[in-house]
Design an enzyme around this catalytic site. Sequence first.
Site, mmCIF file in Angstrom:
data_model
loop_
_atom_site.group_PDB
_atom_site.id
_atom_site.type_symbol
_atom_site.label_atom_id
_atom_site.label_comp_id
_atom_site.label_asym_id
_atom_site.label_seq_id
_atom_site.Cartn_x
_atom_site.Cartn_y
_atom_site.Cartn_z
ATOM 1 N NE ARG A 1 60.508 47.615 65.384
ATOM 2 C CZ ARG A 1 59.299 48.146 65.176
ATOM 3 N NH1 ARG A 1 59.173 49.160 64.380
ATOM 4 N NH2 ARG A 1 58.226 47.670 65.788
ATOM 5 C CB THR A 2 63.061 40.829 65.322
ATOM 6 O OG1 THR A 2 63.108 41.761 66.406
ATOM 7 C CG2 THR A 2 64.111 39.747 65.555
ATOM 8 C CE LYS B 1 48.188 20.216 58.710
ATOM 9 N NZ LYS B 1 48.930 19.543 57.646
ATOM 10 N NE ARG C 1 60.286 38.355 68.348
ATOM 11 C CZ ARG C 1 60.246 39.673 68.249
ATOM 12 N NH1 ARG C 1 59.121 40.283 67.921
ATOM 13 N NH2 ARG C 1 61.326 40.394 68.460
ATOM 14 C CG HIS D 1 65.088 40.558 71.410
ATOM 15 N ND1 HIS D 1 65.758 40.123 70.274
ATOM 16 C CD2 HIS D 1 64.050 41.331 70.959
ATOM 17 C CE1 HIS D 1 65.156 40.623 69.203
ATOM 18 N NE2 HIS D 1 64.112 41.352 69.589
HETATM 19 C C1 NCD Z 1 60.915 44.190 71.190
HETATM 20 C C2 NCD Z 1 60.574 42.756 71.467
HETATM 21 O O1 NCD Z 1 59.978 42.088 70.622
HETATM 22 O O2 NCD Z 1 60.964 42.300 72.536
HETATM 23 N N1 NCD Z 1 60.779 44.526 69.863
HETATM 24 C C3 NCD Z 1 61.861 44.337 69.041
HETATM 25 O O3 NCD Z 1 62.297 43.231 68.789
HETATM 26 N N2 NCD Z 1 62.455 45.413 68.541
HETATM 27 C C4 NCD Z 1 60.314 45.151 72.119
HETATM 28 C C5 NCD Z 1 58.832 45.122 72.358
HETATM 29 O O4 NCD Z 1 58.098 44.318 71.798
HETATM 30 O O5 NCD Z 1 58.391 45.965 73.142
#
Ligand code: NCD
Length: 309
Positions: free
Chosen positions: A58-59, A87, A108, A136
């Site tokens: 999703r992100t 590398k 991320r 997040h």
């Molecule tokens: C979350 C995350 O990556 O922290 N997912 C997200 O971004 N919607 C929650 C999770 O991974 O449980």
Amino acid sequence: MMDFKGQDILDGAHFSRAQIDHVLESAEGMRKSLIDVKQLELMKGFILATLFFEPSTRTRLSFETAMYRLGGETIGFASESTTSVQKGETLGDTIRTVEQYADLIVIRHPMIGSARVAAEVAAIPVINGGDGDGQHPTQALLDLFTIRGERGKIDGLTIAICGDLKHGRTVHAGVELYKHYDCRLLFISPESLKLPQETISGLNDRGIDFEETTKLNDALEQADVLYMTRIQKERFENPEEYERLKDSYILSRDMVEKIQPTVTILHPLPRLNEINVNVDDIPGAAYFRQVKNGVYVRMALIALVMGKV
Ligand code: NCD
């Protein structure tokens, strides 16, 4: 400070109430602007880089969707396995390279503090799409946007947050945002997965009304909103400990109907077994609407830091 232009978005704690409300208003504007057209021209010619060193559905896809809907383009990677990190390239050099191509970075990464490291290196804005078990913030903002959309307000609500509160970065960011509202917070987790002590201290310092419990049913009885989260397997040092805790909370349709049938149910997703699929068609089950809201909120954030709204 309302001016988002050129700012990094790294941590929920950076936001004032006025800023949160401004993001939510802008996101609502984005939602409305997409009723009649598929694509705006606000970010035409701009490039967003999505650097994902950890799994994501999703992100990453919602940031990409947001940028397309704004009329911009995206570059990036969904795994470091195909990049020069393999590398031995450092994060700093990867960021210095990507900023030669893009106008904005979403990162991320499994290391807590990684987004801040990237932001210190980059001259262009950096948005934290999740740094290990840290923060997040964009997810937390879309969670609030969803609560406001579903309940018409945030102030005055009792919000129950359940699951892996120790490692859950969406929760860590969310708590920083809820501090600005007149909410009652109920934290439900196994003893060993409680919120970090400094988060609790922060709530105490601000005089926030909150409770910690291990019992989901008791909290559900009082909740307007229930925010379920996944036990974060990848953050456990001891796999046996994960096995012991993974089934701690399982929300069923029966529980919702018996205890609190009108509760609004959120989840950042991915879901494992903590919400039974038979909950999905309860009217208050909002987690897929929440996914859609992610696009509007990320459109707003991109446009704000690029100084376009
Ligand atoms: C979350 C995350 O990556 O922290 N997912 C997200 O971004 N919607 C929650 C999770 O991974 O449980």
